[in-house]
Design a protein around this motif. Sequence first.
Motif, PDB file in Angstrom:
ATOM      1  N   SER A  38      -0.218 -46.284  53.907  1.00 48.49           N
ATOM      2  CA  SER A  38      -1.247 -46.626  52.923  1.00 48.49           C
ATOM      3  C   SER A  38      -2.211 -45.472  52.682  1.00 48.49           C
ATOM      4  O   SER A  38      -2.907 -45.441  51.671  1.00 48.49           O
ATOM      5  N   LEU A  44      -3.635 -51.930  55.599  1.00 43.55           N
ATOM      6  CA  LEU A  44      -2.529 -52.007  54.644  1.00 43.55           C
ATOM      7  C   LEU A  44      -2.789 -53.027  53.547  1.00 43.55           C
ATOM      8  O   LEU A  44      -1.945 -53.240  52.680  1.00 43.55           O
ATOM      9  N   GLY A  45      -3.964 -53.672  53.623  1.00 40.82           N
ATOM     10  CA  GLY A  45      -4.217 -54.770  52.707  1.00 40.82           C
ATOM     11  C   GLY A  45      -3.563 -56.049  53.187  1.00 40.82           C
ATOM     12  O   GLY A  45      -3.152 -56.885  52.379  1.00 40.82           O
ATOM     13  N   GLY A  49      -0.138 -56.593  51.365  1.00 42.12           N
ATOM     14  CA  GLY A  49      -0.227 -55.183  51.003  1.00 42.12           C
ATOM     15  C   GLY A  49       0.881 -54.364  51.631  1.00 42.12           C
ATOM     16  O   GLY A  49       1.439 -53.452  51.000  1.00 42.12           O
ATOM     17  N   ALA A  52       4.059 -54.973  49.827  1.00 39.97           N
ATOM     18  CA  ALA A  52       4.026 -54.286  48.530  1.00 39.97           C
ATOM     19  C   ALA A  52       4.391 -52.810  48.681  1.00 39.97           C
ATOM     20  O   ALA A  52       5.051 -52.233  47.807  1.00 39.97           O
ATOM     21  N   THR A 164      -6.258 -54.889  58.293  1.00 37.71           N
ATOM     22  CA  THR A 164      -7.358 -54.764  57.332  1.00 37.71           C
ATOM     23  C   THR A 164      -8.425 -53.785  57.818  1.00 37.71           C
ATOM     24  O   THR A 164      -9.438 -53.612  57.140  1.00 37.71           O
TER      25      THR A 164
END
Length: 221
Positions: A38, A44-45, A49, A52, A164
Amino acid sequence: MRVRCIELVAAAGLLALTANAGRAQTAEMTFFVTSAGSGKGADLGGLAGADAICQRLAQAAGAGARTWRAYLSTQAADGAAAVNARDRIGAGPWRNAKGTVIASSVADLHGAAASLTKQTALTEKGEVVNGRGDTPNQHDILTGSQADGTAFGPGEDRTCGNYTRSGSEGAVMLGHHDRSGLDDTPPSKSWNMSHLSRGGCSQDALRSTGGAGLLYCFAAN
């Protein structure tokens, strides 16, 4: 001159066939290590995320028709149940970008039958990821998982706040894609549970122990 033209046409045809074969093989790929993370350490969300990232890189490599999942577990938090990495990656078999089978099933992946090494844990581009002895070393892969692919219990952070966090707080479990560490103990040779990050969840913290925030990605279908 005519012979030369024929030779050039034949060479062009051979190159086209080779390229098509490479694209076909990539389309059959069901496993890879991300060529990039990321850029924000272990943030990484969340799982969405991370998935994705896997999907985007697979799409760019010509394998976007599949549903891709990051090999990550989460810890129970804020009323949400834990998620096991082994339960979200499909049933296998999984092949790398060169067609080599990494594992035939979830059980094989987490057992002695797994063929996951520096030579087989390739990126979506079919490239080898730097390991121990290379500069820079990037063998630490984010997993947040125990050796059997299950989540850690609630309490001490093992997932950087479920992916997060990117600061000095927290830690995430890492695996060695090259199955190599400081000694010959099982953790040093584990692809999914070698050691925790040190100094937090930032990109610099991950880099300090030989990582780059990379992920394992598996096709779930």
